[in-house]
Design a protein around this motif. Sequence first.
Motif, PDB file in Angstrom:
ATOM      1  N   ILE A 100      16.248  12.769  42.220  1.00  0.00           N
ATOM      2  CA  ILE A 100      15.128  14.063  42.435  1.00  0.00           C
ATOM      3  C   ILE A 100      14.291  13.274  43.381  1.00  0.00           C
ATOM      4  O   ILE A 100      13.765  12.135  43.388  1.00  0.00           O
ATOM      5  N   LEU A 101      14.208  13.965  44.693  1.00  0.00           N
ATOM      6  CA  LEU A 101      13.515  13.363  45.802  1.00  0.00           C
ATOM      7  C   LEU A 101      12.519  14.790  46.203  1.00  0.00           C
ATOM      8  O   LEU A 101      13.102  15.639  46.602  1.00  0.00           O
ATOM      9  N   ILE A 102      11.117  14.318  45.987  1.00  0.00           N
ATOM     10  CA  ILE A 102      10.118  15.297  46.415  1.00  0.00           C
ATOM     11  C   ILE A 102       9.275  14.819  47.597  1.00  0.00           C
ATOM     12  O   ILE A 102       8.581  13.655  47.392  1.00  0.00           O
ATOM     13  N   ALA A 103       9.323  15.427  48.610  1.00  0.00           N
ATOM     14  CA  ALA A 103       8.400  14.975  49.872  1.00  0.00           C
ATOM     15  C   ALA A 103       7.247  16.126  49.739  1.00  0.00           C
ATOM     16  O   ALA A 103       7.638  17.488  49.532  1.00  0.00           O
ATOM     17  N   ASP A 104       6.018  15.581  50.019  1.00  0.00           N
ATOM     18  CA  ASP A 104       4.977  16.444  49.736  1.00  0.00           C
ATOM     19  C   ASP A 104       3.709  15.798  50.173  1.00  0.00           C
ATOM     20  O   ASP A 104       3.734  14.449  50.807  1.00  0.00           O
ATOM     21  N   ILE A 105       2.633  16.455  50.256  1.00  0.00           N
ATOM     22  CA  ILE A 105       1.389  15.842  50.665  1.00  0.00           C
ATOM     23  C   ILE A 105       0.757  15.032  49.538  1.00  0.00           C
ATOM     24  O   ILE A 105       0.848  15.622  48.028  1.00  0.00           O
ATOM     25  N   ALA A 106       0.868  13.738  49.583  1.00  0.00           N
ATOM     26  CA  ALA A 106       0.593  12.785  48.798  1.00  0.00           C
ATOM     27  C   ALA A 106       0.026  11.531  49.190  1.00  0.00           C
ATOM     28  O   ALA A 106       0.211  11.138  50.345  1.00  0.00           O
ATOM     29  N   PHE A 107      -0.685  10.907  48.230  1.00  0.00           N
ATOM     30  CA  PHE A 107      -1.467   9.733  48.800  1.00  0.00           C
ATOM     31  C   PHE A 107      -1.424   8.623  47.649  1.00  0.00           C
ATOM     32  O   PHE A 107      -0.784   8.728  46.709  1.00  0.00           O
ATOM     33  N   GLU A 108      -1.300   7.210  48.328  1.00  0.00           N
ATOM     34  CA  GLU A 108      -1.131   6.442  47.347  1.00  0.00           C
ATOM     35  C   GLU A 108      -2.252   6.032  46.149  1.00  0.00           C
ATOM     36  O   GLU A 108      -1.843   5.590  45.189  1.00  0.00           O
ATOM     37  N   SER A 109      -3.295   6.512  46.477  1.00  0.00           N
ATOM     38  CA  SER A 109      -4.368   6.272  45.553  1.00  0.00           C
ATOM     39  C   SER A 109      -5.568   7.544  45.731  1.00  0.00           C
ATOM     40  O   SER A 109      -5.759   8.223  46.433  1.00  0.00           O
ATOM     41  N   GLU A 110      -6.160   7.717  44.582  1.00  0.00           N
ATOM     42  CA  GLU A 110      -7.297   8.590  44.470  1.00  0.00           C
ATOM     43  C   GLU A 110      -8.240   8.333  45.617  1.00  0.00           C
ATOM     44  O   GLU A 110      -8.935   9.170  46.163  1.00  0.00           O
ATOM     45  N   GLU A 111      -8.500   7.109  45.938  1.00  0.00           N
ATOM     46  CA  GLU A 111      -9.332   6.704  47.005  1.00  0.00           C
ATOM     47  C   GLU A 111      -8.884   7.188  48.343  1.00  0.00           C
ATOM     48  O   GLU A 111      -9.718   7.774  49.013  1.00  0.00           O
ATOM     49  N   LYS A 112      -7.672   6.994  48.672  1.00  0.00           N
ATOM     50  CA  LYS A 112      -7.160   7.693  49.835  1.00  0.00           C
ATOM     51  C   LYS A 112      -7.019   9.077  49.914  1.00  0.00           C
ATOM     52  O   LYS A 112      -7.244   9.600  50.988  1.00  0.00           O
ATOM     53  N   ARG A 113      -6.995   9.778  48.866  1.00  0.00           N
ATOM     54  CA  ARG A 113      -7.046  11.151  48.807  1.00  0.00           C
ATOM     55  C   ARG A 113      -8.424  11.553  48.955  1.00  0.00           C
ATOM     56  O   ARG A 113      -8.630  12.542  49.735  1.00  0.00           O
ATOM     57  N   GLU A 114      -9.397  11.021  48.421  1.00  0.00           N
ATOM     58  CA  GLU A 114     -10.888  11.255  48.745  1.00  0.00           C
ATOM     59  C   GLU A 114     -11.175  11.211  50.165  1.00  0.00           C
ATOM     60  O   GLU A 114     -11.917  11.908  50.606  1.00  0.00           O
ATOM     61  N   CYS A 115     -10.684  10.067  50.752  1.00  0.00           N
ATOM     62  CA  CYS A 115     -11.101   9.774  52.259  1.00  0.00           C
ATOM     63  C   CYS A 115     -10.491  10.927  53.076  1.00  0.00           C
ATOM     64  O   CYS A 115     -10.998  11.371  54.118  1.00  0.00           O
ATOM     65  N   ALA A 116      -9.321  11.298  52.776  1.00  0.00           N
ATOM     66  CA  ALA A 116      -8.668  12.455  53.237  1.00  0.00           C
ATOM     67  C   ALA A 116      -9.552  13.664  53.402  1.00  0.00           C
ATOM     68  O   ALA A 116      -9.551  14.432  54.102  1.00  0.00           O
ATOM     69  N   ARG A 117      -9.980  14.073  52.056  1.00  0.00           N
ATOM     70  CA  ARG A 117     -10.732  15.184  51.670  1.00  0.00           C
ATOM     71  C   ARG A 117     -11.965  15.181  52.715  1.00  0.00           C
ATOM     72  O   ARG A 117     -12.340  16.430  53.080  1.00  0.00           O
ATOM     73  N   SER A 118     -12.627  13.896  52.830  1.00  0.00           N
ATOM     74  CA  SER A 118     -13.748  14.049  53.751  1.00  0.00           C
ATOM     75  C   SER A 118     -13.158  14.151  55.113  1.00  0.00           C
ATOM     76  O   SER A 118     -14.017  14.893  55.869  1.00  0.00           O
ATOM     77  N   ARG A 119     -12.450  13.638  55.546  1.00  0.00           N
ATOM     78  CA  ARG A 119     -11.845  13.592  56.974  1.00  0.00           C
ATOM     79  C   ARG A 119     -11.501  15.204  57.134  1.00  0.00           C
ATOM     80  O   ARG A 119     -11.686  15.377  58.508  1.00  0.00           O
ATOM     81  N   TRP A 120     -10.802  15.507  56.636  1.00  0.00           N
ATOM     82  CA  TRP A 120     -10.224  17.043  56.853  1.00  0.00           C
ATOM     83  C   TRP A 120     -11.019  17.961  55.962  1.00  0.00           C
ATOM     84  O   TRP A 120     -10.226  19.106  55.461  1.00  0.00           O
TER      85      TRP A 120
END
Length: 164
Positions: A100-120
Motif C-alpha cells: 500500500i503506497l499513500i502519498a499525502d500531505i505529511a511531516f516527519e514529526s509533530e514539530e515540523k507540522r507545527e512549523c508548517a502550520r505557522s509558516r502557512w
Amino acid sequence: PGMYILDLGTGTGNLAGRFVEKGCSIWGIDYSVQMLDRAKQKLPDVVLIRSDILDDWPTELDRRYDRIVSGYTFHEFDLQTKISLLVRLRNKYLDRYGMILIADIAFESEEKRECARSRWSDLWDEEEYYWTADETLPACKEAGLDANFYPISDCGGVFVFTLV
C-alpha cells in the motif's frame, strides 16, 4: 506491467493514468461523480467505482491487488480512521506480496507540522488531518502494519505499508 492496482480517491485519474501507461490493470474508487466522469474520459479502460472509501464497497472491487495507492486523500481522515482503513485494506484487498503506497500531505514529526502550520497559517486547513511519521509509524506497528515513511518535500511524503 500486469499488476492489479487499486487507486483510492481516484479523482480525475492522474495517478491511475501513470499505472495505465505501465500496462497495469486499474480499479479506481472515488465519491465524486464529476471527478469520475473526467477520469473516464481520460481512461476509458479503467474500472471506476463511485463509493466513499470508508463505506462498504461494491463487489466489483472484491479481489486482491498487487498495489493499493492513493494520492492526497488520506489527510481527510483522523489517525484512527486511517489505521482502521489500512488494516481493512491489508486484510481484505492486499495481495500477499503487495504494498500500500499513500502519498499525502505529511511531516516527519509533530514539530515540523507545527512549523508548517505557522509558516502557512493563511493556507492551513484546520479541518484536515495532516499526518506525522512520528505518530503514524508507532500506531501502525501497534495495529500490526509494517510501515515506512519517505519524505519528498517539506510538507509531503509517501507511506509504504507491507504485510507483516
